[in-house]
Design an enzyme around this catalytic site. Structure first.
Site, PDB file in Angstrom:
ATOM      1  N   SER A  29       0.758  -1.337   0.005  1.00  9.79           N
ATOM      2  CA  SER A  29       0.026  -0.023   0.013  1.00  9.79           C
ATOM      3  C   SER A  29       0.853   1.239  -0.080  1.00  9.79           C
ATOM      4  O   SER A  29       2.085   1.114  -0.237  1.00  9.79           O
ATOM      5  CB  SER A  29      -0.911  -0.076   1.208  1.00  9.79           C
ATOM      6  OG  SER A  29      -1.946   1.006   1.286  1.00  9.79           O
ATOM      7  N   ASN A  30       0.267   2.246   0.363  1.00 13.95           N
ATOM      8  CA  ASN A  30       1.197   3.470   0.334  1.00 13.95           C
ATOM      9  C   ASN A  30       0.482   4.529   1.615  1.00 13.95           C
ATOM     10  O   ASN A  30      -0.398   4.228   2.297  1.00 13.95           O
ATOM     11  CB  ASN A  30       0.894   4.452  -1.024  1.00 13.95           C
ATOM     12  CG  ASN A  30      -0.587   4.585  -1.501  1.00 13.95           C
ATOM     13  OD1 ASN A  30      -1.199   5.493  -0.750  1.00 13.95           O
ATOM     14  ND2 ASN A  30      -0.848   3.962  -2.380  1.00 13.95           N
ATOM     15  N   HIS A  31       1.328   5.928   1.543  1.00 14.11           N
ATOM     16  CA  HIS A  31       0.882   6.680   2.835  1.00 14.11           C
ATOM     17  C   HIS A  31      -0.431   7.428   2.659  1.00 14.11           C
ATOM     18  O   HIS A  31      -0.442   8.478   3.473  1.00 14.11           O
ATOM     19  CB  HIS A  31       2.022   7.444   3.211  1.00 14.11           C
ATOM     20  CG  HIS A  31       3.012   6.419   3.820  1.00 14.11           C
ATOM     21  ND1 HIS A  31       2.980   5.939   5.093  1.00 14.11           N
ATOM     22  CD2 HIS A  31       4.415   6.171   3.446  1.00 14.11           C
ATOM     23  CE1 HIS A  31       3.994   5.146   5.542  1.00 14.11           C
ATOM     24  NE2 HIS A  31       4.814   5.302   4.617  1.00 14.11           N
ATOM     25  N   SER A  32      -0.967   7.439   1.832  1.00 16.48           N
ATOM     26  CA  SER A  32      -2.001   8.342   1.537  1.00 16.48           C
ATOM     27  C   SER A  32      -3.188   8.419   2.594  1.00 16.48           C
ATOM     28  O   SER A  32      -3.421   7.372   3.037  1.00 16.48           O
ATOM     29  CB  SER A  32      -2.945   7.859   0.065  1.00 16.48           C
ATOM     30  OG  SER A  32      -4.054   8.649  -0.057  1.00 16.48           O
TER      31      SER A  32
END
Ligand code: C5P
Length: 232
Positions: A29-32
Site C-alpha cells: 500500500s502507500n501513505h495516502s
C-alpha cells in the site's frame, strides 16, 4: 436548497490508498491519508451536491451526508467507479491507486523458509481507473450523450506543471489538480496543501495557482472551478 451552486449535481470521488493483497494477512500500500478526498466530499455536500465517496482504507470518519462505498484493492475501486459512471455529473479521482498488485495472491499465509534471505514478488500493472473513466466519457460525448466531467490529481516532487499537463492530455481529463508533494508540511498526510489547477480552455491549457491553505479551502476552489467547467 436550490440556490446552492452544486444543487442537483451528483459528484463521485475516489479517495485514499488501495491495498494489494500478497496473502490473507499482508498487502502492499502507500501513505495516502485520504484527507484531500474527504475534504472534497464534505465541501461538495456543503455546495449542495449529492456525493458518493469510493474510499480505500483510511482512518477518517464519513462526512455528514456522504454516501461512502468502502473498497480495498484497485480492481475493487475500478468496479465501484465504473458502476457509478452513469449516475455522475462530475467524477474526481483523488485516490492514490497502487500502480501494481501481486500477480498471485497466496491462499494461505506465506511462510518464511530456513535459509531464505531474499524473496521475489512478481507484480502486475493495475488499470488506470481515471483514464478508463475519462476515455468512456470522451466516447459518450463524441456520440452526443451526457458524460461526467473528469478531474484528476497529479502529486509530483519535481517538474510539477510539466507532468500535470502531460497527464491532463494523455489521460483525457477535463481538469487536473497539480501539487508539489516535496514541500515539507504540505500534501501527503497534512491538513494543508497548495496546488495549481490546469484545464482545457479553447485550444490551450489555462491554469490557476492556489497558495498553501487548509485542504477544505483548496477543496472549495477545486469544486468551484469544476462547477464552472461543468456549466460550460
Ligand atoms: O499517473 P498518476 O498515478 O500520477 O495519476 C494520478 C491520477 O490518476 C489521480 O487522479 C489518481 O487518482 C488517478 N489514478 C487512477 N488509477 C491508477 C493510477 C492513478 O485513477 N491506477
Amino acid at each position: 436548497s436550490s440556490e446552492l451552486p452544486a444543487s442537483g449535481l451528483r459528484i463521485t470521488l475516489t479517495a485514499g490508498p488501495t491495498r494489494e493483497a500478497l496473502d490473507p494477512v499482508r498487502y502492499l500500500s502507500n501513505h495516502s491519508s485520504g484527507k484531500m478526498g474527504y475534504a472534497l466530499a464534505a465541501e461538495a455536500v456543503a455546495l449542495g451536491a449529492s456525493v458518493r465517496l469510493i474510499s480505500g482504507p483510511v482512518a477518517l470518519s464519513t462526512p455528514a451526508g456522504v454516501e461512502r462505498i468502502d473498497v480495498e484493492s484497485a480492481l475493487e475501486m475500478q468496479a465501484a467507479a465504473e458502476a457509478a459512471f452513469e449516475d455522475s455529473d462530475i467524477f474526481i479521482g483523488c485516490a492514490a491507486v497502487a500502480d501494481f498488485r501481486p500477480t498471485e495472491v497466496a491462499t494461505h499465509k506465506l511462510k518464511k523458509q530456513a535459509g531464505e534471505e531474499q524473496m521475489q514478488v512478481v507484480l502486475t500493472r493495475n488499470p488506470d481507473i481515471i483514464a478508463g473513466i475519462a476515455s468512456r466519457s470522451h466516447k459518450y460525448r463524441t456520440a452526443g450523450q451526457p458524460a461526467p466531467l473528469i478531474v484528476g490529481f497529479a502529486a509530483e516532487t519535481r517538474d510539477v506543471a510539466h507532468y500535470a499537463r502531460d497527464k491532463l492530455t494523455r489521460k483525457r481529463l477535463d481538469m487536473i489538480v497539480a501539487n508539489d508533494v516535496s514541500t515539507p508540511g504540505l500534501g501527503f498526510g497534512s491538513d494543508s496543501n497548495a496546488a495549481t489547477l490546469l484545464w482545457h480552455e479553447r485550444d490551450s491549457i489555462a491554469q490557476q495557482a492556489i497558495d498553501a491553505c487548509p485542504k477544505f479551502a483548496l477543496a472549495r476552489e477545486i469544486l468551484l472551478r469544476a462547477l464552472t467547467l461543468h456549466h460550460h
